[in-house]
Design an enzyme around this catalytic site. Structure first.
Site, PDB file in Angstrom:
ATOM      1  N   ASP A  83      -0.718  -4.042  -5.625  1.00 49.81           N
ATOM      2  CA  ASP A  83       0.016  -3.103  -6.486  1.00 49.81           C
ATOM      3  C   ASP A  83       1.491  -3.451  -6.291  1.00 49.81           C
ATOM      4  OD1 ASP A  83       0.339  -0.919  -8.182  1.00 49.81           O
ATOM      5  OD2 ASP A  83       0.595   0.467  -6.521  1.00 49.81           O
TER       6      ASP A  83
ATOM      7  N   CYS B 204       3.281  -0.514 -12.278  1.00 50.04           N
ATOM      8  CA  CYS B 204       3.500   0.688 -13.091  1.00 50.04           C
ATOM      9  C   CYS B 204       4.616   0.385 -14.086  1.00 50.04           C
ATOM     10  CB  CYS B 204       3.814   1.913 -12.224  1.00 50.04           C
ATOM     11  SG  CYS B 204       5.205   1.703 -11.128  1.00 50.04           S
TER      12      CYS B 204
ATOM     13  N   ASP C 258       5.346  -8.179   6.211  1.00 51.93           N
ATOM     14  CA  ASP C 258       5.640  -8.804   4.921  1.00 51.93           C
ATOM     15  C   ASP C 258       4.354  -9.514   4.510  1.00 51.93           C
ATOM     16  OD1 ASP C 258       6.337 -10.706   2.927  1.00 51.93           O
ATOM     17  OD2 ASP C 258       8.430 -10.617   3.559  1.00 51.93           O
TER      18      ASP C 258
ATOM     19  N   ALA D  85       0.789  -1.237   0.000  1.00 51.59           N
ATOM     20  CA  ALA D  85       0.000   0.000   0.000  1.00 51.59           C
ATOM     21  C   ALA D  85       0.819   1.285   0.000  1.00 51.59           C
ATOM     22  CB  ALA D  85      -0.916  -0.004   1.221  1.00 51.59           C
TER      23      ALA D  85
HETATM   24  C1  LIG Z   1       4.620  -0.097  -6.220  1.00 58.43           C
HETATM   25  S1  LIG Z   1       4.892   0.223  -4.562  1.00 58.43           S
HETATM   26  C2  LIG Z   1       3.254   0.476  -3.975  1.00 58.43           C
HETATM   27  C3  LIG Z   1       2.708   1.825  -4.305  1.00 58.43           C
HETATM   28  C4  LIG Z   1       1.380   2.091  -3.620  1.00 58.43           C
HETATM   29  N1  LIG Z   1       0.404   1.087  -3.881  1.00 58.43           N
HETATM   30  C5  LIG Z   1       0.841   3.439  -4.025  1.00 58.43           C
HETATM   31  O1  LIG Z   1      -0.088   3.518  -4.823  1.00 58.43           O
HETATM   32  O2  LIG Z   1       1.371   4.440  -3.517  1.00 58.43           O
HETATM   33  C6  LIG Z   1       5.246  -1.366  -3.944  1.00 58.43           C
HETATM   34  C7  LIG Z   1       5.279  -1.477  -2.436  1.00 58.43           C
HETATM   35  O3  LIG Z   1       5.449  -2.847  -2.125  1.00 58.43           O
HETATM   36  C8  LIG Z   1       6.069  -2.925  -0.868  1.00 58.43           C
HETATM   37  N2  LIG Z   1       6.550  -4.300  -0.681  1.00 58.43           N
HETATM   38  C9  LIG Z   1       7.606  -4.891  -1.272  1.00 58.43           C
HETATM   39  N3  LIG Z   1       7.718  -6.155  -0.839  1.00 58.43           N
HETATM   40  C10 LIG Z   1       6.717  -6.360   0.035  1.00 58.43           C
HETATM   41  C11 LIG Z   1       6.317  -7.481   0.848  1.00 58.43           C
HETATM   42  N4  LIG Z   1       6.989  -8.627   0.811  1.00 58.43           N
HETATM   43  N5  LIG Z   1       5.242  -7.339   1.659  1.00 58.43           N
HETATM   44  C12 LIG Z   1       4.564  -6.169   1.708  1.00 58.43           C
HETATM   45  N6  LIG Z   1       4.913  -5.079   0.988  1.00 58.43           N
HETATM   46  C13 LIG Z   1       5.965  -5.184   0.157  1.00 58.43           C
HETATM   47  C14 LIG Z   1       7.126  -1.857  -0.970  1.00 58.43           C
HETATM   48  O4  LIG Z   1       7.539  -1.452   0.317  1.00 58.43           O
HETATM   49  C15 LIG Z   1       6.400  -0.743  -1.733  1.00 58.43           C
HETATM   50  O5  LIG Z   1       5.885   0.199  -0.852  1.00 58.43           O
END
Ligand SMILES: C[S@@+](CC[C@H](N)C(=O)[O-])C[C@H]1O[C@@H](n2cnc3c(N)ncnc32)[C@H](O)[C@@H]1O
Length: 553
Positions: free
Chosen positions: A438, A491, A420, A369
């Site tokens: 996302d 994206c 996580d 998020a």
């Molecule tokens: C593309 S960004 C999300 C952007 C967000 N949805 C927005 O609209 O602002 C991807 C996100 O995935 C998170 N992420 C990466 N690995 C993850 C995991 N194993 N569990 C939860 N979050 C994770 C990252 O910290 C990052 O904030």
């Protein structure tokens, strides 16, 4: 270069072991070229580790070395230089920071000097003098020059190299001198700035910030470049040979990594690949979303933009959005963002929310998020009824999400969960009718807004990302109730991160099938299989992808 070894910052192992941290009467990056500094950094890490081991009573009885006294830099470092053009000096230092990243910060960060919030401290420590404070026009110039010099780096370096006597002259150039040349070359080739001013100002900067000889070199090279430009004979690589050779030439002409050009040529064809690169090199456009959650409508936003004389047009895709081409700085200075009236959000991201289709009363799990762009838009759509569980592994980014939710007054429908996703899904604390993933991705759809991203991404990253995307998709799917919806989005414009991940997921998880997105977005964005895909070249917005999947009941 790694700034840490086994989780330890080598610079903190002994009080002041790396010689680079001693203050001298010289600015840090002039005769002591940072290349040399960077090359010798590994040796200094080893020395630091060795010194640390030597001072460990378990391994040796020798007394630890006396701490080296840290003295304040001599007065010279506090001198105000009124002769150099302040925006060029700041741009050169900012370019160094961006290119050298953590290595640069570590080298400068002694006693908090050059902290992130104080750009002038970086300038002072790097160049050995302060410049005049920057006014709004200077700030805009810094942003333009830095963004442009980063985007066009490969092409600028090609030009610089072609004016060097030999390749070693380019390779051995002091890093600060190289940045000054990139600035001058960018100003002459891509900006409408009178060449005499560009030559004079950059020569002056090189003379005082690097050394007098560097000033002469900048003078000779910029003058040569001006002549070449005026006679329409700037060097250009030849576009011929096999695929690889052509990709290399295109990568130079349009300043992108070769692997990206090859990948896009394969997936999109050469013509669209070129258009993509041209889009990425153009000035980015922005969209603003009126924060209806705080009672601020698009009409209110348009009224404010009219008052501020910021040119804009309402989005034809999304009711709360307005596009602006220029004037972002004015919006920021008017504090519209700070007061929570609107957010900067690309329409391509807004359309992902349209596919989730949040309705008042819904419970939604937003799996990745932070920093909350889509969470906040979904929250506004709930009109105060329902709940979004906003999960993210990154605590700092999650904090930003919470702060922005407070500011935009939608925090009553958001619960932030630091976890996580893979372990969160294992515990299965909540299940929901609507789940958005996302996913972390290459960001290849947003390169126009992220000038440096193209140079930071490597081909190897793509394989790692795909593996993570598969794991997160599987985890997210376990949070969907029977009959519920799972939206997978990125994206990225890369089919391997998009359609291919969904196809592989559907094979692994036969309980899910594609729910055609035609009820949620304009047909122009629909793929044959019913997915959402925005293309920068076609839609004049960032590239994004989303698939709406439904779980059988
Ligand atoms: C593309 S960004 C999300 C952007 C967000 N949805 C927005 O609209 O602002 C991807 C996100 O995935 C998170 N992420 C990466 N690995 C993850 C995991 N194993 N569990 C939860 N979050 C994770 C990252 O910290 C990052 O904030």
């Amino acid at each position: 270069m790694e700034a840490t070894v086994s989780g330890l910052n080598p610079l903190s192992l002994t009080p002041c072991s790396p010689a680079l941290l001693c203050f001298t009467s010289e600015p840090l990056f002039t005769r002591n070229s940072l290349t040399i500094a960077a090359l010798s950094f590994g040796a200094k890490i080893k020395n630091a580790l060795r010194q640390n081991a030597n001072s460990n009573p378990k391994t040796t009885a020798a007394a630890p070395p006396p701490p080296r006294r840290i003295v304040d830099p001599p007065n010279k470092a506090h001198r105000l230089n009124l002769e150099v053009s302040p925006h060029r000096a700041v741009a050169a230092v900012r370019l160094m920071r961006i290119e050298l990243g953590g290595a640069f910060a570590d080298l400068l960060n002694e006693k908090g000097k050059g902290s992130r919030n104080n750009e002038m401290a970086y300038v002072e420590r790097t160049l050995g003098f302060r410049t005049q404070c920057l006014d709004d026009r200077d700030l805009r110039l810094v942003t333009n020059i830095v963004g442009g010099a980063i985007r066009w780096r490969r092409y600028l370096d090609f030009l610089i190299m072609s004016l060097c006597h030999d390749v070693n002259m380019f390779r051995n150039m002091e890093p600060l001198l190289l940045q000054i040349l990139r600035i001058g070359f960018y100003e002459i080739v891509k900006m409408e700035i009178p060449p005499y001013a560009v030559v004079d100002e950059n020569v002056n900067l090189a003379k005082v910030a690097v050394r007098p000889g560097a000033g002469s070199m900048v003078n000779a090279m910029l003058r040569k470049l001006v002549l070449l430009k005026e006679s329409n004979s700037l060097p250009l690589p030849l576009l011929d040979g096999d695929d690889r050779a052509q990709a290399r030439a295109l990568a130079t002409i349009y300043s992108h990594p070769v692997w990206m050009v090859r990948r896009w040529t394969k997936h999109l064809g050469q013509e669209v690949a070129i258009q993509m690169m041209m889009w990425n090199n153009a000035d980015p456009t922005f969209s603003l979303r009126a924060n209806v959650g705080k009672g601020f409508t698009r009409t209110d936003l348009i009224t404010r933009l009219n008052m501020l004389k910021v040119p804009h047009e309402p989005s034809s895709q999304l009711a709360d959005f307005v596009r602006i081409r220029t004037g972002m700085q004015i919006v920021i200075q008017a504090e519209l963002l700070k007061e929570g009236f609107c957010s900067v959000q690309d329409e391509s991201a807004g359309l992902v929310v349209s596919i989730v289709d949040p309705q008042p009363g819904d419970t939604i799990i937003d799996c990745c998020a932070a920093p909350g762009g889509k969470t906040l838009f979904m929250a506004a759509r709930l009109c105060g009824q329902g709940m979004i569980y906003a999960v993210d592994i990154n605590e700092g980014r999650l904090r930003i999400l919470q702060e922005t939710a407070n500011l935009q007054q939608v925090d009553n429908v958001i619960t932030a969960i630091h976890a996580d996703l893979r372990s969160f899904a294992d515990n299965k604390q909540v299940k929901s009718d609507k789940v958005l993933l996302d996913a972390p991705c290459s960001g290849l759809g947003v390169l126009s807004k992220r000038a440096d991203l193209r140079w930071n991404r490597r081909l190897e990253d793509m394989e790692e990302l795909k593996k993570l995307q598969d794991e997160l998709l599987d985890a997210a799917s376990t949070l969907v109730k029977p009959g519920g919806i799972l939206v997978y989005s990125t994206c990225s414009i890369d089919p391997e991160e998009n359609e291919e991940r969904v196809t592989a997921f559907l094979v692994r998880n036969p309980k899910f099938s594609i729910d055609h997105a035609d009820r949620y977005i304009p047909s122009d964005f629909l793929t044959e299989r019913g997915f959402y895909r925005s293309c920068p070249v076609k839609h004049s917005m960032d590239g994004a992808f989303a698939a709406r999947l439904v779980r059988s009941s």
